[in-house]
Design a protein around this motif. Structure first.
Motif, PDB file in Angstrom:
ATOM      1  N   ALA A  19       0.821  -1.222   0.000  1.00 44.97           N
ATOM      2  CA  ALA A  19       0.000   0.000   0.000  1.00 44.97           C
ATOM      3  C   ALA A  19       0.850   1.264   0.000  1.00 44.97           C
ATOM      4  CB  ALA A  19      -0.923  -0.005   1.216  1.00 44.97           C
ATOM      5  N   SER A  20       2.082   1.139   0.512  1.00 46.24           N
ATOM      6  CA  SER A  20       2.925   2.339   0.580  1.00 46.24           C
ATOM      7  C   SER A  20       3.648   2.601  -0.742  1.00 46.24           C
ATOM      8  CB  SER A  20       3.937   2.191   1.719  1.00 46.24           C
ATOM      9  OG  SER A  20       4.874   1.193   1.358  1.00 46.24           O
ATOM     10  N   ARG A  25      -0.977   2.412  -4.129  1.00 54.61           N
ATOM     11  CA  ARG A  25      -1.933   3.526  -4.001  1.00 54.61           C
ATOM     12  C   ARG A  25      -2.830   3.569  -5.233  1.00 54.61           C
ATOM     13  NH1 ARG A  25       2.539   5.938  -1.737  1.00 54.61           N
ATOM     14  NH2 ARG A  25       3.045   7.138  -3.596  1.00 54.61           N
ATOM     15  N   ASP A  26      -2.217   3.286  -6.412  1.00 56.42           N
ATOM     16  CA  ASP A  26      -3.025   3.259  -7.634  1.00 56.42           C
ATOM     17  C   ASP A  26      -4.131   2.214  -7.526  1.00 56.42           C
ATOM     18  OD1 ASP A  26      -1.481   5.153  -8.715  1.00 56.42           O
ATOM     19  OD2 ASP A  26      -0.315   3.840 -10.037  1.00 56.42           O
ATOM     20  N   GLU A  28      -5.587   1.348  -4.978  1.00 54.89           N
ATOM     21  CA  GLU A  28      -6.484   1.722  -3.879  1.00 54.89           C
ATOM     22  C   GLU A  28      -6.406   0.752  -2.716  1.00 54.89           C
ATOM     23  OE1 GLU A  28     -10.416   2.940  -4.920  1.00 54.89           O
ATOM     24  OE2 GLU A  28      -9.807   3.297  -6.985  1.00 54.89           O
ATOM     25  N   ALA A  30      -4.387   1.110  -0.208  1.00 54.15           N
ATOM     26  CA  ALA A  30      -4.198   1.910   1.006  1.00 54.15           C
ATOM     27  C   ALA A  30      -5.522   2.372   1.615  1.00 54.15           C
ATOM     28  CB  ALA A  30      -3.308   3.119   0.679  1.00 54.15           C
ATOM     29  N   THR A  31      -6.499   2.630   0.763  1.00 49.74           N
ATOM     30  CA  THR A  31      -7.777   3.129   1.296  1.00 49.74           C
ATOM     31  C   THR A  31      -8.668   1.998   1.808  1.00 49.74           C
ATOM     32  OG1 THR A  31      -8.786   2.989  -0.877  1.00 49.74           O
ATOM     33  CG2 THR A  31      -7.786   5.110  -0.279  1.00 49.74           C
ATOM     34  N   ARG A  32      -8.255   0.766   1.584  1.00 51.62           N
ATOM     35  CA  ARG A  32      -9.113  -0.364   1.971  1.00 51.62           C
ATOM     36  C   ARG A  32      -8.478  -1.233   3.046  1.00 51.62           C
ATOM     37  NH1 ARG A  32     -12.690  -2.070  -2.701  1.00 51.62           N
ATOM     38  NH2 ARG A  32     -12.311  -0.548  -4.346  1.00 51.62           N
ATOM     39  N   MET A  33      -7.518  -0.726   3.763  1.00 48.83           N
ATOM     40  CA  MET A  33      -6.782  -1.585   4.692  1.00 48.83           C
ATOM     41  C   MET A  33      -7.694  -2.215   5.753  1.00 48.83           C
ATOM     42  SD  MET A  33      -3.829  -1.939   3.492  1.00 48.83           S
ATOM     43  CE  MET A  33      -2.837  -2.702   4.760  1.00 48.83           C
ATOM     44  N   GLU A 114     -10.143  -9.780  -3.100  1.00 46.56           N
ATOM     45  CA  GLU A 114      -9.458  -9.345  -1.865  1.00 46.56           C
ATOM     46  C   GLU A 114      -8.404 -10.342  -1.391  1.00 46.56           C
ATOM     47  OE1 GLU A 114     -12.588 -10.139  -2.322  1.00 46.56           O
ATOM     48  OE2 GLU A 114     -13.634 -10.800  -0.506  1.00 46.56           O
TER      49      GLU A 114
END
Ligand code: ZN
Length: 290
Positions: A19-20, A25-26, A28, A30-33, A114
């Motif tokens: 995620a880092s 990030r592309d 997404e 990071a937004t779904r951790m 997922e």
């Protein structure tokens, strides 16, 4: 069919590392951790059983992003490359053939994106993966595939081939029998019926038996120069080969093991002993011409 002891430890940390990255990030991630953390916990709790997993409503963009990450060469995902490299030519976790050449998602990416990067969901497999496709369940209650990490008995002996009519035209019959202690009979039957190609397994044993009959020393090195002195010695030498094969492939259902076990079956063993102990037989010579 092979047992794996994949650990789920460190998987969330690996995902956080992904995620880092810019790609993470592309995608997404990071937004779904929080979502991933919940999904990973659910997977372990329900032992990857698709009858119990809710899964998320497939979203094409998310699915594509995860598929892209699965193929990405990121340091944080090196465990996937390692699994892929270690798999080649080894025992297939789903059917036991010795032709593993790819990594499969036990719960398919199509329905469960997922878990695209989740190690306990990844296993080395052969082309039986095509029979599995995006399927997760059978038509009847409880039917599903056996999970190489969570179904404890998947590596216990379950596949057998019976060799008959040895002299001219031997026949080879494949039988799948539940190991003792298997509680989930519907899953076992569905798995062996759908994924284990009886024709391909029979062919594998046929090749082995013909190789053995042509020159027993091809299978048991000691038979190159000597005949076994007794049926007990013959049994012990074959059993040693069998134990070695099970150990080497970490499964009693690898197809070489199925072949060697077939030689030890009572009637087949009696036939082999009659041939090997025939008066005047030269050590290393063919048992019969097939
Ligand atoms: Zn396979």
């Amino acid at each position: 069919m092979k047992k794996f002891a994949h650990s789920s430890k460190g998987q969330y940390r690996a995902l956080a590392a992904v995620a880092s990255t810019k790609r993470g990030r592309d995608a997404e991630i990071a937004t779904r951790m929080a979502f991933f953390a919940k999904a990973y916990r659910e997977y372990v709790k329900h032992r990857g059983n698709p009858w119990l997993m809710t899964g998320q409503v497939p979203d094409a963009a998310f699915r594509n992003a995860m598929a892209g990450m699965f193929g990405a060469r990121l340091a944080a995902l090196s465990y996937i490359a390692k699994l892929r490299n270690a798999a080649r030519g080894r025992c297939c976790s789903m059917c036991g053939s010795l032709n593993s050449n790819q990594v499969d998602h036990f719960l398919p990416q199509h329905h469960y994106p997922e878990f695209s990067l989740f190690l306990p969901n990844l296993f080395p497999v052969c082309s039986c993966n095509q029979s599995k496709g995006n399927k997760t369940l059978g038509p009847d209650p409880g039917e599903r595939f056996l999970h190489p990490k969570f179904d404890r008995k998947i590596g216990e002996r379950a596949l057998y081939v019976r060799i008959r009519c040895h002299d001219d035209a031997p026949t080879y019959t494949v039988v799948a029998r539940k190991p003792k202690g298997v509680r989930d009979a519907a899953a076992f039957d569905f798995h062996t019926r759908t994924l284990v190609s009886h024709d391909a397994l029979a062919d594998h044993v046929k090749d082995g038996f013909e190789r053995f009959c042509r020159r027993p020393g091809n299978v048991v090195r000691a038979f190159k120069r000597t005949n076994p002195g007794s049926k007990a010695v013959l049994t012990r030498l074959l059993r040693d080969e069998l134990d070695e094969s099970c150990w080497q492939h970490r499964s009693k259902n690898n197809w070489d093991s199925v072949f060697l076990h077939a030689l030890l079956e009572r009637r087949t063993l009696a036939w082999i002993w009659r041939r090997m102990s025939a008066p005047g037989r030269v050590a290393g010579s063919p048992l019969v011409r097939l």
